[in-house]
Design a protein around this motif. Structure first.
Motif, PDB file in Angstrom:
ATOM      1  N   THR A   1      -2.852  46.620 -47.186  1.00  0.00           N
ATOM      2  CA  THR A   1      -4.180  47.290 -47.616  1.00  0.00           C
ATOM      3  C   THR A   1      -3.570  48.093 -49.368  1.00  0.00           C
ATOM      4  OG1 THR A   1      -3.543  48.717 -45.172  1.00  0.00           O
ATOM      5  CG2 THR A   1      -4.613  50.498 -47.132  1.00  0.00           C
ATOM      6  N   GLY A   2      -5.052  48.138 -49.655  1.00  0.00           N
ATOM      7  CA  GLY A   2      -4.333  48.813 -50.684  1.00  0.00           C
ATOM      8  C   GLY A   2      -4.492  47.871 -52.309  1.00  0.00           C
ATOM      9  N   VAL A   3      -4.046  46.397 -51.843  1.00  0.00           N
ATOM     10  CA  VAL A   3      -3.892  45.091 -52.634  1.00  0.00           C
ATOM     11  C   VAL A   3      -4.945  44.673 -53.260  1.00  0.00           C
ATOM     12  CG1 VAL A   3      -2.413  44.046 -51.157  1.00  0.00           C
ATOM     13  CG2 VAL A   3      -4.427  43.158 -51.491  1.00  0.00           C
ATOM     14  N   SER A   4      -4.926  44.147 -54.585  1.00  0.00           N
ATOM     15  CA  SER A   4      -5.922  44.223 -55.790  1.00  0.00           C
ATOM     16  C   SER A   4      -6.971  42.484 -55.792  1.00  0.00           C
ATOM     17  CB  SER A   4      -5.528  43.851 -56.901  1.00  0.00           C
ATOM     18  OG  SER A   4      -4.921  43.187 -57.132  1.00  0.00           O
ATOM     19  N   TYR A   5      -5.570  41.737 -54.793  1.00  0.00           N
ATOM     20  CA  TYR A   5      -6.219  40.139 -54.442  1.00  0.00           C
ATOM     21  C   TYR A   5      -7.173  40.304 -52.772  1.00  0.00           C
ATOM     22  CZ  TYR A   5      -2.521  39.405 -51.864  1.00  0.00           C
ATOM     23  OH  TYR A   5      -0.589  39.732 -50.788  1.00  0.00           O
ATOM     24  N   ALA A   6      -7.208  38.540 -52.714  1.00  0.00           N
ATOM     25  CA  ALA A   6      -8.484  38.726 -51.628  1.00  0.00           C
ATOM     26  C   ALA A   6      -9.528  40.205 -51.823  1.00  0.00           C
ATOM     27  CB  ALA A   6      -7.323  38.985 -50.009  1.00  0.00           C
TER      28      ALA A   6
ATOM     29  N   SER B   1      -3.389  34.146 -41.704  1.00  0.00           N
ATOM     30  CA  SER B   1      -4.430  34.598 -41.387  1.00  0.00           C
ATOM     31  C   SER B   1      -4.229  35.443 -42.091  1.00  0.00           C
ATOM     32  CB  SER B   1      -5.031  35.213 -39.984  1.00  0.00           C
ATOM     33  OG  SER B   1      -4.954  33.612 -39.350  1.00  0.00           O
ATOM     34  N   PHE B   2      -5.804  36.052 -42.776  1.00  0.00           N
ATOM     35  CA  PHE B   2      -5.572  37.554 -43.081  1.00  0.00           C
ATOM     36  C   PHE B   2      -6.968  37.999 -42.672  1.00  0.00           C
ATOM     37  CE2 PHE B   2      -5.038  34.347 -46.885  1.00  0.00           C
ATOM     38  CZ  PHE B   2      -4.682  35.187 -47.695  1.00  0.00           C
ATOM     39  N   LEU B   3      -6.747  39.260 -42.325  1.00  0.00           N
ATOM     40  CA  LEU B   3      -7.342  40.349 -40.991  1.00  0.00           C
ATOM     41  C   LEU B   3      -8.399  41.253 -42.311  1.00  0.00           C
ATOM     42  CD1 LEU B   3      -5.334  38.924 -39.601  1.00  0.00           C
ATOM     43  CD2 LEU B   3      -5.607  41.044 -38.096  1.00  0.00           C
ATOM     44  N   PHE B   4      -9.744  41.996 -42.413  1.00  0.00           N
ATOM     45  CA  PHE B   4     -10.531  42.771 -42.655  1.00  0.00           C
ATOM     46  C   PHE B   4     -10.388  43.811 -41.666  1.00  0.00           C
ATOM     47  CE2 PHE B   4      -9.779  39.324 -45.159  1.00  0.00           C
ATOM     48  CZ  PHE B   4     -10.536  39.930 -46.527  1.00  0.00           C
ATOM     49  N   ASP B   5     -10.459  45.221 -41.750  1.00  0.00           N
ATOM     50  CA  ASP B   5     -10.744  46.200 -41.572  1.00  0.00           C
ATOM     51  C   ASP B   5     -12.813  46.053 -41.434  1.00  0.00           C
ATOM     52  OD1 ASP B   5     -12.318  47.989 -43.297  1.00  0.00           O
ATOM     53  OD2 ASP B   5     -10.009  48.263 -43.663  1.00  0.00           O
ATOM     54  N   PRO B   6     -13.224  46.794 -40.278  1.00  0.00           N
ATOM     55  CA  PRO B   6     -15.270  47.057 -39.884  1.00  0.00           C
ATOM     56  C   PRO B   6     -15.082  47.263 -41.382  1.00  0.00           C
ATOM     57  CG  PRO B   6     -13.865  47.932 -37.902  1.00  0.00           C
ATOM     58  CD  PRO B   6     -12.240  47.614 -39.381  1.00  0.00           C
ATOM     59  N   ALA B   7     -15.162  47.795 -42.654  1.00  0.00           N
ATOM     60  CA  ALA B   7     -15.286  48.099 -44.113  1.00  0.00           C
ATOM     61  C   ALA B   7     -15.475  47.206 -44.858  1.00  0.00           C
ATOM     62  CB  ALA B   7     -14.839  49.314 -44.537  1.00  0.00           C
ATOM     63  N   GLY B   8     -14.691  46.027 -44.317  1.00  0.00           N
ATOM     64  CA  GLY B   8     -14.826  44.465 -45.560  1.00  0.00           C
ATOM     65  C   GLY B   8     -13.249  44.920 -46.389  1.00  0.00           C
ATOM     66  N   LYS B   9     -12.342  45.702 -45.716  1.00  0.00           N
ATOM     67  CA  LYS B   9     -11.188  45.631 -46.492  1.00  0.00           C
ATOM     68  C   LYS B   9     -10.387  44.545 -46.069  1.00  0.00           C
ATOM     69  CE  LYS B   9     -13.443  48.789 -49.550  1.00  0.00           C
ATOM     70  NZ  LYS B   9     -13.862  48.471 -50.620  1.00  0.00           N
ATOM     71  N   VAL B  10      -9.260  44.183 -46.763  1.00  0.00           N
ATOM     72  CA  VAL B  10      -8.148  43.205 -46.111  1.00  0.00           C
ATOM     73  C   VAL B  10      -7.813  44.470 -46.023  1.00  0.00           C
ATOM     74  CG1 VAL B  10      -7.306  42.877 -48.940  1.00  0.00           C
ATOM     75  CG2 VAL B  10      -6.698  41.597 -46.250  1.00  0.00           C
ATOM     76  N   ARG B  11      -6.731  44.097 -45.319  1.00  0.00           N
ATOM     77  CA  ARG B  11      -5.206  44.573 -44.215  1.00  0.00           C
ATOM     78  C   ARG B  11      -3.976  43.753 -44.099  1.00  0.00           C
ATOM     79  NH1 ARG B  11      -7.631  49.521 -43.324  1.00  0.00           N
ATOM     80  NH2 ARG B  11      -5.579  50.972 -42.860  1.00  0.00           N
TER      81      ARG B  11
END
Length: 202
Positions: free
Chosen positions: A38-43, A168-178
């Motif tokens: 949460t909050g990273v600047s990449y991905a 794997s990278f997981l994204f929330d329904p708002a489209g943010k990588v988490r």
């Protein structure tokens, strides 16, 4: 191409069913089993063609949880195991699983044609999308996600395999990588984190 036989369907479904009711209840501040990104600047950015030639981006999947994995169709173990596990987790989640999308980004566009990708991803059920770019686009996306991949020449012939980041990278329904899930974390951990993410308002 048949569904990978290395995955014990009954065992995985049993594992993903182990989540207790309390463990599946979302909170205002989710606690993840994987690495919290949460909050990273990449991905943050992804724009590639799918197997049908449509340009896709993360914005296309808002309202759903996304599991993004880099791999290639001729991968003998990690890739089919990861995608097969995701399929079983989605099935075990029932209606909620329909709100989970799997994105498979090939790191081998030289061999992974749109036709091959379409056939390959169909083995893993609905809600799965294969993405492909040019070699330059693939390199740019891998850099954006801090993903490693490299061609490894065969010692016994003219072919090659691909070394690549197994996660794997997981994204929330708002489209943010988490969340970042390392290979081998297991289906129970994946289901837990996807349940947490589906509670996030888009």
């Amino acid at each position: 191409m048949s569904h990978p036989g290395s995955i014990d369907r009954r065992s995985l479904l049993g594992l993903v069913g182990l989540s207790t009711l309390a463990g599946c209840q979302p909170s205002s501040a989710p606690s993840f089993k994987g690495v919290d990104l949460t909050g990273v600047s990449y991905a943050q950015k992804l724009e590639l063609l799918d197997a049908d030639g449509r340009l896709r981006s993360l914005a296309d999947f808002k309202g759903k949880a996304v599991v993004l994995f880099f791999g290639y169709t001729q991968c003998p173990d990690v890739c089919p195991a990861t995608l097969g596990e995701l399929r079983l987790v989605k099935e075990a989640m029932g209606k909620e699983g329909e709100r989970v999308v799997g994105l498979f980004v090939t790191v081998d566009p030289e061999r992974d044609t749109p036709e091959l990708l379409r056939e390959y991803i169909a083995n893993f059920g609905p809600g799965m999308v294969a993405l492909r770019g040019s070699p330059e686009q693939t390199q740019a996306v891998a850099k954006e996600f801090k993903v490693f991949y490299a061609k490894v020449p065969s010692k016994s012939g003219p072919g090659y395999t691909m070394d690549h980041t197994a996660a794997s990278f997981l994204f929330d329904p708002a489209g943010k990588v988490r969340v970042y899930h390392r290979y081998g974390a297991g289906p129970e951990a994946l289901r837990h984190d996807l349940t947490q993410l589906l509670a996030v308002k888009p």
